[in-house]
Scaffold this motif. Structure first.
Motif, PDB file in Angstrom:
ATOM      1  N   ASP A 226     -57.960  42.450  35.497  1.00 37.67           N
ATOM      2  CA  ASP A 226     -58.138  40.982  35.870  1.00 37.67           C
ATOM      3  C   ASP A 226     -57.181  40.137  35.490  1.00 37.67           C
ATOM      4  N   ALA A 227     -56.125  39.453  36.521  1.00 36.78           N
ATOM      5  CA  ALA A 227     -55.283  38.612  36.255  1.00 36.78           C
ATOM      6  C   ALA A 227     -55.497  37.321  35.773  1.00 36.78           C
ATOM      7  N   LEU A 228     -56.757  36.937  36.249  1.00 35.36           N
ATOM      8  CA  LEU A 228     -57.218  35.497  35.396  1.00 35.36           C
ATOM      9  C   LEU A 228     -57.426  35.733  34.191  1.00 35.36           C
ATOM     10  N   VAL A 229     -58.245  36.830  33.514  1.00 36.33           N
ATOM     11  CA  VAL A 229     -58.517  37.076  32.090  1.00 36.33           C
ATOM     12  C   VAL A 229     -57.345  37.129  31.182  1.00 36.33           C
ATOM     13  N   ALA A 230     -56.102  37.796  31.971  1.00 39.12           N
ATOM     14  CA  ALA A 230     -55.138  37.782  31.085  1.00 39.12           C
ATOM     15  C   ALA A 230     -54.339  36.677  31.003  1.00 39.12           C
ATOM     16  N   ALA A 231     -54.428  35.808  32.022  1.00 36.80           N
ATOM     17  CA  ALA A 231     -53.779  34.555  32.129  1.00 36.80           C
ATOM     18  C   ALA A 231     -54.217  33.672  31.073  1.00 36.80           C
ATOM     19  N   ALA A 232     -55.792  33.675  31.166  1.00 33.94           N
ATOM     20  CA  ALA A 232     -56.490  32.662  30.219  1.00 33.94           C
ATOM     21  C   ALA A 232     -56.343  33.026  28.776  1.00 33.94           C
ATOM     22  N   LYS A 233     -56.145  34.347  28.337  1.00 35.94           N
ATOM     23  CA  LYS A 233     -55.944  34.677  26.952  1.00 35.94           C
ATOM     24  C   LYS A 233     -54.340  34.063  26.775  1.00 35.94           C
ATOM     25  N   MET A 234     -53.436  34.059  27.547  1.00 32.43           N
ATOM     26  CA  MET A 234     -52.075  33.497  27.451  1.00 32.43           C
ATOM     27  C   MET A 234     -52.277  32.280  26.959  1.00 32.43           C
ATOM     28  N   ILE A 235     -52.876  31.537  27.932  1.00 35.43           N
ATOM     29  CA  ILE A 235     -52.711  30.031  28.008  1.00 35.43           C
ATOM     30  C   ILE A 235     -53.559  29.612  26.554  1.00 35.43           C
ATOM     31  N   ALA A 236     -54.584  30.182  26.147  1.00 35.61           N
ATOM     32  CA  ALA A 236     -55.191  29.986  24.998  1.00 35.61           C
ATOM     33  C   ALA A 236     -54.208  29.913  23.847  1.00 35.61           C
TER      34      ALA A 236
ATOM     35  N   ASN B 164     -59.001  33.864  44.861  1.00 37.80           N
ATOM     36  CA  ASN B 164     -59.840  32.632  44.412  1.00 37.80           C
ATOM     37  C   ASN B 164     -61.245  32.684  45.407  1.00 37.80           C
ATOM     38  N   GLY B 165     -61.817  33.875  45.164  1.00 37.91           N
ATOM     39  CA  GLY B 165     -63.302  34.014  45.758  1.00 37.91           C
ATOM     40  C   GLY B 165     -64.223  34.189  44.466  1.00 37.91           C
ATOM     41  N   ALA B 166     -65.436  33.480  44.622  1.00 33.50           N
ATOM     42  CA  ALA B 166     -66.401  33.753  43.385  1.00 33.50           C
ATOM     43  C   ALA B 166     -66.746  35.013  43.125  1.00 33.50           C
ATOM     44  N   ASN B 167     -66.668  36.022  44.209  1.00 30.69           N
ATOM     45  CA  ASN B 167     -67.116  37.273  44.020  1.00 30.69           C
ATOM     46  C   ASN B 167     -66.101  38.419  43.830  1.00 30.69           C
ATOM     47  N   VAL B 168     -64.912  37.854  43.770  1.00 28.32           N
ATOM     48  CA  VAL B 168     -63.656  38.965  43.659  1.00 28.32           C
ATOM     49  C   VAL B 168     -62.858  38.863  42.370  1.00 28.32           C
ATOM     50  N   ILE B 169     -62.686  39.899  41.750  1.00 28.10           N
ATOM     51  CA  ILE B 169     -61.877  39.841  40.430  1.00 28.10           C
ATOM     52  C   ILE B 169     -60.492  39.405  40.958  1.00 28.10           C
ATOM     53  N   PRO B 170     -60.085  38.421  40.135  1.00 29.43           N
ATOM     54  CA  PRO B 170     -58.822  37.964  40.612  1.00 29.43           C
ATOM     55  C   PRO B 170     -57.333  38.847  40.480  1.00 29.43           C
ATOM     56  N   SER B 171     -56.756  38.988  41.461  1.00 26.78           N
ATOM     57  CA  SER B 171     -55.540  40.316  41.723  1.00 26.78           C
ATOM     58  C   SER B 171     -54.429  39.250  40.924  1.00 26.78           C
ATOM     59  N   ARG B 172     -54.308  38.142  41.208  1.00 28.23           N
ATOM     60  CA  ARG B 172     -53.003  37.357  40.718  1.00 28.23           C
ATOM     61  C   ARG B 172     -53.208  35.672  40.477  1.00 28.23           C
ATOM     62  N   THR B 173     -52.492  35.565  39.342  1.00 24.74           N
ATOM     63  CA  THR B 173     -52.560  34.183  38.981  1.00 24.74           C
ATOM     64  C   THR B 173     -51.243  33.587  38.646  1.00 24.74           C
ATOM     65  N   VAL B 174     -51.229  32.447  39.062  1.00 25.90           N
ATOM     66  CA  VAL B 174     -49.706  31.991  38.741  1.00 25.90           C
ATOM     67  C   VAL B 174     -50.076  30.504  38.071  1.00 25.90           C
ATOM     68  N   PHE B 175     -49.362  30.190  36.953  1.00 27.56           N
ATOM     69  CA  PHE B 175     -49.773  29.146  36.288  1.00 27.56           C
ATOM     70  C   PHE B 175     -48.441  28.365  35.540  1.00 27.56           C
ATOM     71  N   THR B 176     -48.374  27.128  35.601  1.00 22.65           N
ATOM     72  CA  THR B 176     -47.189  26.558  34.873  1.00 22.65           C
ATOM     73  C   THR B 176     -47.229  26.407  33.337  1.00 22.65           C
ATOM     74  N   VAL B 177     -45.911  26.369  32.737  1.00 22.60           N
ATOM     75  CA  VAL B 177     -45.930  25.904  31.414  1.00 22.60           C
ATOM     76  C   VAL B 177     -44.871  24.869  31.023  1.00 22.60           C
ATOM     77  N   ASP B 178     -45.214  23.694  30.794  1.00 26.94           N
ATOM     78  CA  ASP B 178     -44.669  22.649  30.731  1.00 26.94           C
ATOM     79  C   ASP B 178     -44.129  22.491  29.260  1.00 26.94           C
ATOM     80  N   ILE B 179     -42.659  22.438  28.838  1.00 27.42           N
ATOM     81  CA  ILE B 179     -42.587  22.509  27.134  1.00 27.42           C
ATOM     82  C   ILE B 179     -41.728  21.518  27.043  1.00 27.42           C
ATOM     83  N   ARG B 180     -41.893  20.490  26.109  1.00 26.20           N
ATOM     84  CA  ARG B 180     -41.130  19.404  25.872  1.00 26.20           C
ATOM     85  C   ARG B 180     -40.859  19.142  24.229  1.00 26.20           C
ATOM     86  N   SER B 181     -39.735  18.594  23.764  1.00 23.18           N
ATOM     87  CA  SER B 181     -39.381  18.276  22.477  1.00 23.18           C
ATOM     88  C   SER B 181     -38.229  17.441  22.370  1.00 23.18           C
TER      89      SER B 181
END
Ligand SMILES: [Zn+2]
Length: 409
Positions: free
Chosen positions: A236-246, A271-288
């Motif tokens: 599950d690409a979304l479960v993996a992404a969610a763990k990273m984001i957390a 992005n279907g309610a009854n489909v296991i996500p095959s791919r997720t793309v998310f942004t990470v904005d880092i500032r300092s």
């Protein structure tokens, strides 16, 4: 309330009237009718305070008090006077008004500087009409080429040159300014965040404008039916992404010194309610405020993402944007701190999390910035508010610093 504070309130109030959305905040797009109205007001006040007024080939406004030295570089004070759609009355104008009031005090106290004092009102900082932002300062610094400037259009296809002509501005005038003509650039700006208000401190001494990077992370898994695929058979690409984001907040927290990290965009495929996500793309904005922190966090995010490269998950990291932090000039910061001490105005050090014209000027001259508190930390909205007393305090500091920097008698 003293005269200074009264004039400051009048200017803020007057400029806030030049909006395309009355009753719904300030909407003042560059080269619009409201720009022209604000421009006329600013130029009129500059003249009233004894400044020589000119506009450059971008429509930036300069009001100059000549110095006694021949061909000496100027001390510039100002900010921008455009706004975002339905923005507030202070983001930009607070700094322009501060510049005007410094000039008013020079006039009132008959101060004769050796180096010229220039009040500056910049166009298109927000990029609300032509995109990109910081256009006025980028033009002055020579980062925006003539060709790039002419090729910019707004969402209706109107070019910069046409729009300038529309309010009687001459785009053929010079844009880039010789760095040798600038001694320093000082900018007052609202904080646009909650720190000063929460601490109850009226002045933020900006140490650096934060650098930033934006990463785009792609996580590939395998699609499957939400009902028929057992839990132990999923990639599950979304479960993996969610763990990273957390885990991202911990990276910023352990880095410290105000480092921040944000995931603000997440796309799930299919992005279907009854489909296991095959791919997720998310942004990470880092500032300092410090480059080492940004680089450190990039490598930690990279390691984190790489560590999920197993059990059918495939990850990749793409860097989309990198801007190094910009430190303010240490000598001018010490000067401003000294003036705060003399005037008995409390201050604290702060980093700017947002970009400002000062960032662009820092490549061509010595730069410093002061922040004042923003009510409830709000900005870019009609509720944006700052206390005119705080602006008056900042003006006092800038006035004293400007006298020193221009070696006024
Ligand atoms: Zn601004």
């Amino acid at each position: 309330m003293n005269d200074s504070q009264k004039r400051i309130e009048e200017h803020i109030e007057a400029l806030s009237q030049f909006t395309a959305t009355p009753g719904q905040g300030t909407t003042r797009l560059t080269y619009s009718k409201e720009d022209l109205q604000a421009r006329q007001y600013i130029k009129e006040k500059m003249k009233e305070y004894g400044l020589q007024v000119r506009e450059d080939g971008l429509g930036n406004i300069f009001g100059r008090l000549e110095g006694t030295l021949q061909d000496a570089p100027s001390v510039l004070i100002g900010s921008h006077f455009d706004s975002v759609p339905n923005g507030g009355s202070y983001d930009g104008p607070a700094g322009v008004v501060a510049g005007l009031e410094v000039a008013a005090l020079f006039a009132k106290n008959n101060i004769k500087p050796k180096y010229p004092l220039e009040v500056i009102a910049l166009i298109e900082e927000e990029g609300s009409r032509f995109g990109g932002g910081l256009m006025g300062s980028r033009g002055i610094a020579g980062v925006l080429s003539e060709e790039d400037f002419q090729n910019l259009t707004d969402q209706d296809g109107v070019t910069t040159v046409e729009a300038m002509a529309g309010i009687g501005l001459d785009s053929s005038l010079p844009k880039k300014r010789d760095p040798k003509t600038m001694k320093a650039y000082l900018e007052l700006h609202i904080e646009q965040g909650p720190i000063l208000e929460e601490k109850g401190i009226p002045i933020g001494m900006v140490e650096a404008i934060v650098g930033l990077t934006q990463l785009e992370i792609t996580v590939e898994g395998k699609a499957g039916h939400a009902g028929t695929t057992p839990m132990d058979r999923r990639t599950d690409a979304l479960v993996a992404a969610a763990k990273m984001i957390a885990q991202l907040p911990e990276i910023a927290l352990s880095e410290g010194e105000g480092s921040v990290v944000t995931t603000g965009r997440l796309h799930v495929f299919p992005n279907g309610a009854n489909v296991i996500p095959s791919r997720t793309v998310f942004t990470v904005d880092i500032r300092s405020g410090k480059e080492e922190h940004i680089l450190n966090m990039i490598s930690q995010v990279q390691q984190l993402v790489d560590s999920y490269n197993a059990f059918g998950i495939k990850t990749s990291v793409q860097q989309q944007l990198y801007m190094a932090p910009k430190a303010m000039n240490p000598e001018i910061i010490s000067l401003l701190k000294e003036k705060c001490g003399e005037l008995d105005i409390p201050y604290c050090s702060i980093n700017s999390g947002a970009g400002h014209d000062a960032m662009v000027f820092s490549d061509v001259t010595d730069v410093a910035m002061l922040f004042i508190p923003s009510k409830d930390g709000l900005s870019h909205c009609p509720e944006e508010w700052s206390d005119s007393q705080d602006i008056a305090n900042a003006v006092h500091i800038l006035y004293e610093a400007a006298k020193t920097l221009t070696e006024a008698e």
